[in-house]
Design a protein around this motif. Sequence first.
Motif, short mmCIF file in Angstrom:
data_model
loop_
_atom_site.label_atom_id
_atom_site.label_comp_id
_atom_site.label_asym_id
_atom_site.label_seq_id
_atom_site.Cartn_x
_atom_site.Cartn_y
_atom_site.Cartn_z
N ASN A 16 6.03 0.97 -1.77
CA ASN A 16 5.45 0.82 -0.37
C ASN A 16 4.69 1.79 0.12
O ASN A 16 4.78 2.97 0.48
CB ASN A 16 6.98 0.95 0.45
CG ASN A 16 6.48 0.40 2.16
OD1 ASN A 16 5.23 0.55 2.40
ND2 ASN A 16 7.49 -0.12 2.88
N ALA A 17 3.24 1.54 -0.27
CA ALA A 17 2.17 2.62 0.09
C ALA A 17 2.15 3.11 1.50
O ALA A 17 1.90 4.29 1.67
CB ALA A 17 1.02 1.65 -0.32
N ARG A 18 2.35 2.05 2.36
CA ARG A 18 2.31 2.50 3.69
C ARG A 18 3.41 3.57 4.04
O ARG A 18 3.27 4.37 4.85
CB ARG A 18 2.56 1.35 4.83
CG ARG A 18 2.42 1.67 6.11
CD ARG A 18 2.34 0.20 6.98
NE ARG A 18 2.48 0.67 8.47
CZ ARG A 18 2.33 -0.25 9.31
NH1 ARG A 18 2.44 -1.55 9.01
NH2 ARG A 18 2.58 0.00 10.62
N ALA A 19 4.69 3.36 3.44
CA ALA A 19 5.74 4.10 3.79
C ALA A 19 5.52 5.45 3.14
O ALA A 19 5.83 6.58 3.57
CB ALA A 19 6.89 3.71 3.22
N ALA A 21 2.61 6.82 2.53
CA ALA A 21 1.58 7.79 3.27
C ALA A 21 2.06 8.16 4.43
O ALA A 21 1.79 9.31 4.84
CB ALA A 21 0.41 6.70 3.49
N LYS A 22 3.10 7.58 5.06
CA LYS A 22 3.70 8.05 6.29
C LYS A 22 4.62 9.19 6.12
O LYS A 22 4.41 10.18 6.88
CB LYS A 22 4.46 6.86 6.91
CG LYS A 22 5.36 7.24 8.24
CD LYS A 22 4.73 7.51 9.20
CE LYS A 22 5.51 7.78 10.45
NZ LYS A 22 4.83 8.07 11.73
N CYS A 23 5.43 9.13 4.75
CA CYS A 23 6.17 10.26 4.59
C CYS A 23 5.46 11.65 4.48
O CYS A 23 6.12 12.79 4.52
CB CYS A 23 7.16 10.03 3.49
SG CYS A 23 6.29 10.31 1.93
N THR A 25 3.47 12.82 6.55
CA THR A 25 3.29 13.25 7.72
C THR A 25 4.58 13.70 8.70
O THR A 25 4.59 13.90 9.60
CB THR A 25 2.36 12.42 8.73
OG1 THR A 25 3.19 11.34 9.11
CG2 THR A 25 1.16 11.86 7.99
#
Length: 300
Positions: A16-19, A21-23, A25
């Motif tokens: 999950n590329a979005r997750a 990336a979020k982690c 931050t």
Amino acid sequence: MIVRPRRSVLYVPANNARAVAKCRTVDADAVVLDLEDSVAPAEKPAARRAAVEALREGGFGHREVVVRVNALDTPWGRDDLMAAAAARPAALLLPKVQRPGDVMFAAQDLSRAEVPETVRLWAMVETPAAVLGVADVARTAADPASRLDALVIGTNDLAKDLRVRVGPGRETLLVWLGACVAAARCHGLDVIDGVFNGLDDPDGLAAEAAQGRDYGMDGKTCIHPNQVAACNAAFAPSAGEVAAARRIVEAFDRTDAASVNVMRIDGRMVERLHADAARRVLAVAEAAAARDGGRAAAAL
């Protein structure tokens, strides 16, 4: 005393590329790029490639980055282990560990591949066999070749296999949680509590995190970024705890206390063993403050 905070350990599906990336931050102490439970069988090779790419890209800052591989007896496990290890995460999380050999076989694979010893192993305790043999698994940490650094409790799998009903307070799991803490403490390992499944129950999360802390856990696994702050708060000493710990340490560190094993502090009888515990409280608070960029400094 050096303490590495592992108050919050956030699971993220590696595919999950979005997750992912979020982690980068989120204020989690550790992030687990997951190749196992959260990834469907058809997606596992792609998730492995994504995890390796994320590790090589970096950008995780202070966060300890761990990869949860598939069990080594599955079609994906050994490929997961070797590919992830080559990308140099902080640790590899082994699922379904049931016996010491599960840890040692993985460690031997890493050594044969000349993976630096800085790449550590964490072991999941999530089956009846695992909790019955947790002391034997933890004992492998006595061998430096094992690389074992932490136990992670998989409460969902454990409850399923035990066929217990888990309600508020987790009464049906407490004996097993206690066994894991005792095994970890005997062998110098960190122990990370299982996940809280309620995504819209902040009070329940706070209560369960506090319970894990009181049981001696070092932190808690999270399944959503919104759970991280509560875990960080629960597993960091409060300002009052820090102040009390400092008074104990200062009292026993006085020159005239060198031959004293018991004294009265704040209306309580305090032994020298409490000074050792107080020093750890201060070390945990200092490490948390450093990790939080000064946000926890008020407690110091």
